[in-house]
Design a protein around this motif. Structure first.
Motif, PDB file in Angstrom:
ATOM      1  N   ALA A  46       0.835  -1.210   0.000  1.00  0.00           N
ATOM      2  CA  ALA A  46       0.000   0.000   0.000  1.00  0.00           C
ATOM      3  C   ALA A  46       0.868   1.258   0.000  1.00  0.00           C
ATOM      4  O   ALA A  46       0.613   2.193  -0.737  1.00  0.00           O
ATOM      5  N   ALA A  49       3.010   2.313  -3.228  1.00  0.00           N
ATOM      6  CA  ALA A  49       2.232   2.871  -4.337  1.00  0.00           C
ATOM      7  C   ALA A  49       2.655   2.259  -5.671  1.00  0.00           C
ATOM      8  O   ALA A  49       2.546   1.053  -5.847  1.00  0.00           O
ATOM      9  N   ASP A  50       3.214   3.083  -6.578  1.00  0.00           N
ATOM     10  CA  ASP A  50       3.594   2.534  -7.887  1.00  0.00           C
ATOM     11  C   ASP A  50       5.089   2.191  -7.943  1.00  0.00           C
ATOM     12  O   ASP A  50       5.663   2.116  -9.016  1.00  0.00           O
ATOM     13  N   GLN A  51       5.704   2.002  -6.781  1.00  0.00           N
ATOM     14  CA  GLN A  51       7.151   1.709  -6.755  1.00  0.00           C
ATOM     15  C   GLN A  51       7.408   0.307  -6.210  1.00  0.00           C
ATOM     16  O   GLN A  51       8.434   0.058  -5.576  1.00  0.00           O
ATOM     17  N   LYS A  52       6.497  -0.634  -6.455  1.00  0.00           N
ATOM     18  CA  LYS A  52       6.626  -1.983  -5.892  1.00  0.00           C
ATOM     19  C   LYS A  52       7.882  -2.695  -6.400  1.00  0.00           C
ATOM     20  O   LYS A  52       8.568  -3.387  -5.641  1.00  0.00           O
ATOM     21  N   GLU A  53       8.184  -2.517  -7.674  1.00  0.00           N
ATOM     22  CA  GLU A  53       9.362  -3.195  -8.247  1.00  0.00           C
ATOM     23  C   GLU A  53      10.639  -2.659  -7.602  1.00  0.00           C
ATOM     24  O   GLU A  53      11.574  -3.417  -7.338  1.00  0.00           O
ATOM     25  N   LEU A  54      10.643  -1.360  -7.332  1.00  0.00           N
ATOM     26  CA  LEU A  54      11.820  -0.745  -6.697  1.00  0.00           C
ATOM     27  C   LEU A  54      11.987  -1.279  -5.274  1.00  0.00           C
ATOM     28  O   LEU A  54      13.091  -1.635  -4.864  1.00  0.00           O
ATOM     29  N   TYR A 100       8.165 -11.171 -10.509  1.00  0.00           N
ATOM     30  CA  TYR A 100       9.078 -11.447 -11.622  1.00  0.00           C
ATOM     31  C   TYR A 100      10.546 -11.290 -11.217  1.00  0.00           C
ATOM     32  O   TYR A 100      11.427 -11.523 -12.027  1.00  0.00           O
ATOM     33  N   TRP A 135       8.714 -18.056 -19.095  1.00  0.00           N
ATOM     34  CA  TRP A 135       9.698 -18.254 -20.154  1.00  0.00           C
ATOM     35  C   TRP A 135      11.050 -18.738 -19.611  1.00  0.00           C
ATOM     36  O   TRP A 135      11.922 -19.131 -20.362  1.00  0.00           O
TER      37      TRP A 135
ATOM     38  N   SER B  52      11.482   3.968 -11.981  1.00  0.00           N
ATOM     39  CA  SER B  52      11.126   4.489 -10.666  1.00  0.00           C
ATOM     40  C   SER B  52      11.517   5.952 -10.549  1.00  0.00           C
ATOM     41  O   SER B  52      10.768   6.754  -9.982  1.00  0.00           O
ATOM     42  N   SER B  55       9.119   8.022 -12.551  1.00  0.00           N
ATOM     43  CA  SER B  55       7.863   8.095 -11.824  1.00  0.00           C
ATOM     44  C   SER B  55       7.968   9.062 -10.640  1.00  0.00           C
ATOM     45  O   SER B  55       7.058   9.863 -10.395  1.00  0.00           O
ATOM     46  N   GLU B 144       2.739   6.564 -17.730  1.00  0.00           N
ATOM     47  CA  GLU B 144       3.195   7.244 -16.504  1.00  0.00           C
ATOM     48  C   GLU B 144       2.818   8.720 -16.606  1.00  0.00           C
ATOM     49  O   GLU B 144       2.336   9.320 -15.653  1.00  0.00           O
ATOM     50  N   LYS B 147      -0.821   9.206 -16.097  1.00  0.00           N
ATOM     51  CA  LYS B 147      -1.174   9.049 -14.678  1.00  0.00           C
ATOM     52  C   LYS B 147      -0.922  10.356 -13.932  1.00  0.00           C
ATOM     53  O   LYS B 147      -1.769  10.812 -13.164  1.00  0.00           O
ATOM     54  N   TYR B 148       0.235  10.961 -14.189  1.00  0.00           N
ATOM     55  CA  TYR B 148       0.569  12.175 -13.438  1.00  0.00           C
ATOM     56  C   TYR B 148      -0.194  13.398 -13.941  1.00  0.00           C
ATOM     57  O   TYR B 148      -0.383  14.353 -13.199  1.00  0.00           O
ATOM     58  N   PHE B 176      -3.346  10.144  -4.298  1.00  0.00           N
ATOM     59  CA  PHE B 176      -2.384   9.345  -5.073  1.00  0.00           C
ATOM     60  C   PHE B 176      -2.145   7.994  -4.394  1.00  0.00           C
ATOM     61  O   PHE B 176      -2.190   6.945  -5.039  1.00  0.00           O
ATOM     62  N   LEU B 177      -1.926   8.028  -3.072  1.00  0.00           N
ATOM     63  CA  LEU B 177      -1.679   6.777  -2.339  1.00  0.00           C
ATOM     64  C   LEU B 177      -2.928   5.886  -2.365  1.00  0.00           C
ATOM     65  O   LEU B 177      -2.831   4.686  -2.621  1.00  0.00           O
ATOM     66  N   ASN B 180      -3.648   4.230  -5.695  1.00  0.00           N
ATOM     67  CA  ASN B 180      -2.750   3.127  -6.048  1.00  0.00           C
ATOM     68  C   ASN B 180      -3.116   1.834  -5.341  1.00  0.00           C
ATOM     69  O   ASN B 180      -2.598   0.775  -5.678  1.00  0.00           O
ATOM     70  N   VAL B 181      -3.957   1.940  -4.316  1.00  0.00           N
ATOM     71  CA  VAL B 181      -4.243   0.758  -3.502  1.00  0.00           C
ATOM     72  C   VAL B 181      -5.696   0.269  -3.678  1.00  0.00           C
ATOM     73  O   VAL B 181      -6.025  -0.835  -3.274  1.00  0.00           O
ATOM     74  N   GLN B 184      -6.161  -3.179  -5.231  1.00  0.00           N
ATOM     75  CA  GLN B 184      -5.746  -4.245  -4.309  1.00  0.00           C
ATOM     76  C   GLN B 184      -6.855  -4.520  -3.287  1.00  0.00           C
ATOM     77  O   GLN B 184      -7.180  -5.683  -3.012  1.00  0.00           O
ATOM     78  N   ASP B 219      -0.019   1.703 -14.420  1.00  0.00           N
ATOM     79  CA  ASP B 219       1.303   1.190 -14.073  1.00  0.00           C
ATOM     80  C   ASP B 219       1.658  -0.004 -14.962  1.00  0.00           C
ATOM     81  O   ASP B 219       1.169  -1.120 -14.747  1.00  0.00           O
ATOM     82  N   LYS B 221       4.912  -0.869 -15.521  1.00  0.00           N
ATOM     83  CA  LYS B 221       6.354  -1.060 -15.304  1.00  0.00           C
ATOM     84  C   LYS B 221       6.763  -2.519 -15.475  1.00  0.00           C
ATOM     85  O   LYS B 221       7.775  -2.793 -16.103  1.00  0.00           O
ATOM     86  N   VAL B 222       5.980  -3.422 -14.914  1.00  0.00           N
ATOM     87  CA  VAL B 222       6.331  -4.847 -15.014  1.00  0.00           C
ATOM     88  C   VAL B 222       6.422  -5.263 -16.486  1.00  0.00           C
ATOM     89  O   VAL B 222       7.336  -5.992 -16.876  1.00  0.00           O
ATOM     90  N   ILE B 228       6.850  -8.239 -20.801  1.00  0.00           N
ATOM     91  CA  ILE B 228       5.568  -8.962 -20.819  1.00  0.00           C
ATOM     92  C   ILE B 228       4.609  -8.217 -21.749  1.00  0.00           C
ATOM     93  O   ILE B 228       4.501  -6.990 -21.673  1.00  0.00           O
TER      94      ILE B 228
END
Lengths: 294, 263
Positions: A46, A49-54, A100, A135, B52, B55, B144, B147-148, B176-177, B180-181, B184, B219, B221-222, B228
């Motif tokens: 939570a 935010a959008d920095q989960k990979e970091l 990942y 993969w 990151s 972002s 990104e 989004k901003y 913003f917080l 993002n949640v 979830q 998002d 990023k993945v 992917i």
């Protein structure tokens, strides 16, 4: 103005004077303390935010630096037990934030399996990772090895090796797996695996960890060869490793790089008092199961 | 409106907040060396760090510029002189928003180029096992930016209500917080674990899910980091969601500003 300058100079001098003691305190702090506490993954998710990979990459790097620092600092002798449960928690947190993240799976396979002996937890992580990194042939390759070597589940191992072979586009893995299982002993299989892992590794701490294990297994292999030679000649198993040295089957006394002593089990299997780890491991709780997988 | 946008754009380039945030771009230089800490995914880590940073910079810009531009104009009474011209308050607000949005797109392009350079450099030294999908990276950076821009729209809505910068800045951070949640939380209450929650909590959570902006949709990023595939229909739907949500938020902001009493 003059008073300000005097206060400033005094503060500066005082600051310099405590720096030595402060640095010593920081260096002497328990290493486990330095790894820090991982809050609930749900909370981290939570807040990040959008920095989960970091954050995931940060967790893995933190564990890696902690473990690397531990190895370097203690010169392979670890009087302070590494905080394996905390390391495991961080790795699990990392894959829940970024399923990942290959570094997390790789570290789990390199350390959790060998040093902590938590093969089931590592396999669970690998199965979880395979759902995302569909993969990647490394994950089934690791899982196949764990099944064959640690769990002696050859059918399961063959299934994972087949998957690894299919993903890598080469039959080599399948052939290798078959050959190891049929022609070679367990130690040869482990040595071949460790050699491949060590060769492809660039991180000094992990590379060192592989090398130490290879050294230990090479010693085991030497004892095994001497033991088999003794049995062929004398017709029975030697009672101890020392017998093999005294009667000239082993040229030099074997050295366990983990600090233990090699001995022979009743069935002739070579074992060591160190159990191939620097210290006895703490239990890694069941809580560490990948919650995200369920 | 066009003139307001141009003036806003010029003003941002002279803004100290922008200059301060711009310093963060220097971190791009450190990314190749930090990425080497990775054991098996150096290029992927360089992508993670670059995206990151992009972002983070866009977040700072959107919150501090979006949250202070309108408020500053009102506070310094610039609005009086501007609104004395044949220009409605609505057009004035939309012009300011357009200028900020164009600026965000421009910064995203610059940061995107920096990301391309850093990742290309790292991938030459440490070739990744899986090819980098540059198209995915472009779409990711574009989303990104979107989004901003949406965050800026939210900040403008708060600015149209507030008499200080606290609500625009901290209100936007909270949205913003939360944005993002929400996805979830929505998934949690619809899972087996969520059945233990009271129906009221579930209804409030679902209500918030639809009211608050869903930033996790933007998002990608993945997809950019691990190559992917990106769903075309999903991105189109997200783009339509962006247009509609921004229209609603800006519409509300115009409505509030038009009725606001300015002294």
């Amino acid at each position: 103005m003059n008073r300000t300058i005097i206060i400033l100079v005094l503060s500066f001098v005082s600051y310099i004077s405590i720096l030595g003691a402060f640095s010593r305190y920081m260096a002497s702090r328990p290493i486990a303390e330095k790894l820090g506490y991982v809050p609930s993954v749900e909370v981290v998710k939570a807040v990040s935010a959008d920095q989960k990979e970091l954050v995931s990459a940060f967790f893995v790097t933190k564990v890696l630096l902690y473990f690397g620092g531990l190895l370097e600092k203690q010169q392979n002798e670890l009087p302070i037990p590494p905080d394996y449960p905390a390391m495991s928690r961080m790795i699990h947190g990392a894959v829940q934030l970024d399923p990942y993240n290959m570094d997390a799976y790789y570290f789990a396979q390199s350390i959790l399996v060998w040093d902590v002996g938590k093969v089931e937890i590592a396999n669970e992580l690998l199965d979880y990772g395979m759902r995302f990194r569909a993969w990647d042939w490394y994950l089934p390759y690791f899982a196949g090895f764990n099944h064959a070597y640690f769990l002696k589940d050859y059918a399961g191992a063959a299934r994972y090796y087949e998957q690894a072979g299919r993903l890598s586009g080469s039959d080599l893995l399948k052939n290798l797996a078959g050959r190891y299982l049929q022609e070679s002993g367990k130690t040869d299989m482990a040595l071949a695996y460790l050699y491949a892992m060590e060769k492809g590794e660039k991180n000094p701490a992990i590379k060192k960890s592989f090398r130490t294990r290879m050294m230990a297994f090479q010693e085991v292999r030497h004892i095994e060869i001497a033991r088999d030679h003794y049995r062929q000649t004398i017709g029975r198993l030697p009672a101890t490793v020392e017998v093999l040295i005294q009667e000239g089957y082993l040229r030099t006394p074997p050295v366990d790089p983990y600090g233990g002593h090699f001995y022979l089990e009743l069935d002739g299997r070579v074992a060591t008092t160190s159990k191939f780890a620097f210290v006895s491991t703490k239990s890694v709780g069941k809580k560490n199961k990948v919650q995200g997988a369920h | 409106m066009k003139n307001v946008a141009i003036v806003t754009l010029k003003g941002i380039f002279r803004d100290r907040i922008f200059h301060g945030i711009l310093v963060n771009v220097a971190f791009f230089v450190l990314i190749p060396s930090i990425a080497t800490l990775s054991m098996r995914q150096v290029t992927e880590l360089s992508l993670t760090l670059s995206l990151s940073l992009v972002s983070f910079i866009l977040l700072l810009l959107s919150i501090f510029l979006g949250g202070t531009l309108l408020w500053k104009d009102i506070e310094r009474r610039y609005t009086y002189s501007v609104l004395g011209l044949p220009l409605t308050r609505g057009r004035y607000l939309l012009g300011k928003f357009a200028g900020t949005a164009i600026f965000t797109l421009f910064v995203s392009i610059v940061l995107g180029v920096a990301t391309y350079l850093v990742v290309s450099w790292v991938s030459i030294i440490y070739p990744p096992e899986r090819a980098i999908l540059w198209g995915n990276l472009t779409v990711c950076i574009l989303f990104e930016a979107l989004k901003y821009i949406l965050v800026i729209a939210v900040a403008f809505l708060f600015s149209s209500v507030s008499t200080s910068f606290f609500l625009p800045v901290f209100g936007t951070i909270s949205i913003f917080l939360a944005g993002n949640v929400t996805q979830q939380v929505y998934e949690y209450i619809h899972s087996a674990s969520g059945s233990a929650l009271s129906p009221l909590v579930c209804q409030v959570a679902v209500g918030l899910y639809y009211i608050l902006p869903n930033f996790s949709a933007f998002d990608l990023k993945v997809n950019a980091i691990y190559g992917i595939p990106i769903s075309l229909s999903g991105t189109l739907l997200t783009f339509v969601y962006f247009v509609l949500y921004a229209a609603i938020v800006l519409g509300l902001a115009v409505l509030v500003l038009s009725r606001r009493e300015m002294r």
